[in-house]
Design a protein around this motif. Structure first.
Motif, PDB file in Angstrom:
ATOM      1  N   UNK A 122      55.086  28.750 -13.916  1.00 19.64           N
ATOM      2  CA  UNK A 122      55.354  27.308 -14.011  1.00 19.64           C
ATOM      3  C   UNK A 122      54.625  26.548 -12.911  1.00 19.64           C
ATOM      4  N   UNK A 181      59.883   4.981  -5.325  1.00 14.84           N
ATOM      5  CA  UNK A 181      60.191   4.739  -6.735  1.00 14.84           C
ATOM      6  C   UNK A 181      60.972   5.946  -7.255  1.00 14.84           C
ATOM      7  N   UNK A 241      71.945  21.620  -5.920  1.00 13.93           N
ATOM      8  CA  UNK A 241      71.006  20.700  -6.568  1.00 13.93           C
ATOM      9  C   UNK A 241      71.138  19.289  -5.997  1.00 13.93           C
ATOM     10  N   UNK A 259      56.063  15.395 -13.228  1.00 15.12           N
ATOM     11  CA  UNK A 259      55.748  14.543 -14.368  1.00 15.12           C
ATOM     12  C   UNK A 259      54.463  13.826 -14.017  1.00 15.12           C
ATOM     13  N   UNK A 283      51.823  16.628  -3.155  1.00 13.30           N
ATOM     14  CA  UNK A 283      52.392  17.540  -4.164  1.00 13.30           C
ATOM     15  C   UNK A 283      51.487  18.755  -4.332  1.00 13.30           C
ATOM     16  N   UNK A 318      52.233  10.592 -10.136  1.00 15.42           N
ATOM     17  CA  UNK A 318      52.958  11.862 -10.248  1.00 15.42           C
ATOM     18  C   UNK A 318      54.398  11.669  -9.775  1.00 15.42           C
ATOM     19  N   UNK A 319      55.314  12.227 -10.536  1.00 15.27           N
ATOM     20  CA  UNK A 319      56.707  12.250 -10.110  1.00 15.27           C
ATOM     21  C   UNK A 319      57.131  13.698  -9.925  1.00 15.27           C
ATOM     22  N   UNK A 320      58.064  13.892  -8.997  1.00 16.08           N
ATOM     23  CA  UNK A 320      58.555  15.237  -8.730  1.00 16.08           C
ATOM     24  C   UNK A 320      60.050  15.287  -9.046  1.00 16.08           C
ATOM     25  N   UNK A 321      60.467  16.300  -9.762  1.00 12.34           N
ATOM     26  CA  UNK A 321      61.891  16.430 -10.075  1.00 12.34           C
ATOM     27  C   UNK A 321      62.640  16.980  -8.881  1.00 12.34           C
ATOM     28  N   UNK A 322      63.825  16.421  -8.635  1.00  9.27           N
ATOM     29  CA  UNK A 322      64.723  16.933  -7.591  1.00  9.27           C
ATOM     30  C   UNK A 322      66.125  16.714  -8.112  1.00  9.27           C
ATOM     31  N   UNK A 323      66.735  17.792  -8.623  1.00  2.99           N
ATOM     32  CA  UNK A 323      68.043  17.644  -9.254  1.00  2.99           C
ATOM     33  C   UNK A 323      67.938  16.681 -10.412  1.00  2.99           C
ATOM     34  N   UNK A 324      68.793  15.668 -10.456  1.00  2.57           N
ATOM     35  CA  UNK A 324      68.767  14.706 -11.561  1.00  2.57           C
ATOM     36  C   UNK A 324      67.839  13.525 -11.287  1.00  2.57           C
ATOM     37  N   UNK A 325      67.080  13.617 -10.216  1.00  2.00           N
ATOM     38  CA  UNK A 325      66.174  12.526  -9.860  1.00  2.00           C
ATOM     39  C   UNK A 325      64.727  12.879 -10.158  1.00  2.00           C
ATOM     40  N   UNK A 326      63.944  11.813 -10.344  1.00  2.00           N
ATOM     41  CA  UNK A 326      62.487  11.948 -10.348  1.00  2.00           C
ATOM     42  C   UNK A 326      61.982  10.996  -9.288  1.00  2.00           C
ATOM     43  N   UNK A 327      61.223  11.505  -8.339  1.00  2.00           N
ATOM     44  CA  UNK A 327      60.789  10.689  -7.216  1.00  2.00           C
ATOM     45  C   UNK A 327      59.270  10.616  -7.234  1.00  2.00           C
ATOM     46  N   UNK A 328      58.750   9.384  -7.132  1.00  2.00           N
ATOM     47  CA  UNK A 328      57.294   9.208  -7.146  1.00  2.00           C
ATOM     48  C   UNK A 328      56.707   9.893  -5.919  1.00  2.00           C
ATOM     49  N   UNK A 386      69.610  19.217  -2.563  1.00  2.00           N
ATOM     50  CA  UNK A 386      68.152  19.222  -2.626  1.00  2.00           C
ATOM     51  C   UNK A 386      67.619  17.830  -2.993  1.00  2.00           C
ATOM     52  N   UNK A 409      63.649   7.578 -10.296  1.00  2.00           N
ATOM     53  CA  UNK A 409      64.287   7.506 -11.607  1.00  2.00           C
ATOM     54  C   UNK A 409      65.455   8.482 -11.629  1.00  2.00           C
ATOM     55  N   UNK A 444      57.862  21.263 -12.378  1.00  2.00           N
ATOM     56  CA  UNK A 444      58.772  20.277 -11.803  1.00  2.00           C
ATOM     57  C   UNK A 444      58.112  18.910 -11.634  1.00  2.00           C
TER      58      UNK A 444
END
Lengths: 121, 121, 121, 121
Positions: free
Chosen positions: B38, A54, A38, D63, B71, B55-65, A41, A56, D61
């Motif tokens: 999903x 950007x 993870x 947001x 996407x 839109x943000x994309x999840x990657x592990x513990x991150x969210x990246x714009x 990735x 988070x 995945x």
């Protein structure tokens, strides 16, 4: 098992204990491998983005805006520490495997000689 | 099972093995179907948004714009690859099912002829 | 167990019940410790950020933009309430442990005196 | 069970089947209650925010930024549909419970009359 000689009973108990240790180790390893994957990735995705990305970071039920370079550094450090711990687990696994084989051989030899007729019954 | 003729024991063992394969396959399939659903849901939501959607994309513990069109393309590719893999799993399932039925018929025939009285006991 | 005197059967049943209570308690405690750790981690990350930090809070399938100081206060309150509940669980655990030891001693004494030969067989 | 009269065997089988249905229903209900609680919590948080609240919605995945009033409407509709389904499950549960009690009474009566000595042994 009551009829086995005490030495062999002892070795069987050790074998079982080692199997349990091996199983616990395997579980730890696969969990660690999962968080490593993870992290890798996330790093990969992060490296694809521009410098002004950007980003988070999740922390419990929060998402906190973070700076790309700081997150990058943090993830690299995490990845390194996971790598170190995985290598340490692999070494432990080898030691346990060697000890298991050794005990198994001793047990086979002891059962082969079979001083007690009951052991073979 | 000690009393069954070797050939039948062998067929029973094969049947069990095939059942295990079928179960493993089913598990893979239902996991894949879940990620496909999903992905489809994410695509659906994404298509509802305007071109300027944030839109943000999840990657592990991150969210990246991320950019909507990138996407979108990524998710379409994912969906296609999931579809391909699901079709492949469905074909494997059919083959296993056919092999299972075949073995079952052979076994019934062998047990029906019953040369060994023990098999029927 | 049919052959044990009723009083001892009763004590054994109580022991079992207490073990189940202890297990349920342990499970509650470890769940609570997990959410506490998560809350502490979120607090820690939040405190590292500047006053103008951009923070989102998860609520079901939503992420809602929140004010840092409000989230901080909310998390501190959550943490306090988790701490209080954990202390209460720890006290319950002690009481159950004491009751378990007491019952175990009574049982040992009763079995030691062993008025019924069947209990020792 | 071979020694029980066929009618009683049949009733026992029905009882088991009904217990399984009740269990499946309970599981569905508790899952639905969980998503309902999550939806209600999201609604609650959303209602606390101002009209200009920044809200993201999870979809796989991703947001995706959403409008508060649209999300609000969507969640209200979800909540209503969950409420309807929960009520339907509750009605099913009552019917199953009634059928269970009825079968249990019939079984008790049949076993009480006990035409076959074997049933009582």
């Amino acid at each position: 098992m009551n009829e086995l000689p005490p030495q062999i009973q002892n070795q069987l108990a050790q074998l079982q204990q080692i199997q349990q240790q091996a199983q616990a180790l395997l579980q730890q390893k696969s969990q660690l491998e999962m968080v490593l994957r993870e992290t890798e990735r996330a790093l990969e995705e992060l490296k694809k983005t521009g410098d002004d990305a950007v980003v988070y970071k999740a922390a419990g039920e929060l998402l906190i805006k973070a700076k790309k370079d700081e997150v990058l550094k943090e993830l690299e450090e995490k990845k390194d520490s996971f790598d170190v711990r995985l290598k340490s687990l692999a070494r432990q696994e080898e030691r346990i495997q060697a000890r298991f084989t050794q005990l198994q051989d001793q047990l086979k030899a002891a059962l082969g000689k079979g001083p007690s007729g009951k052991a073979a019954s």
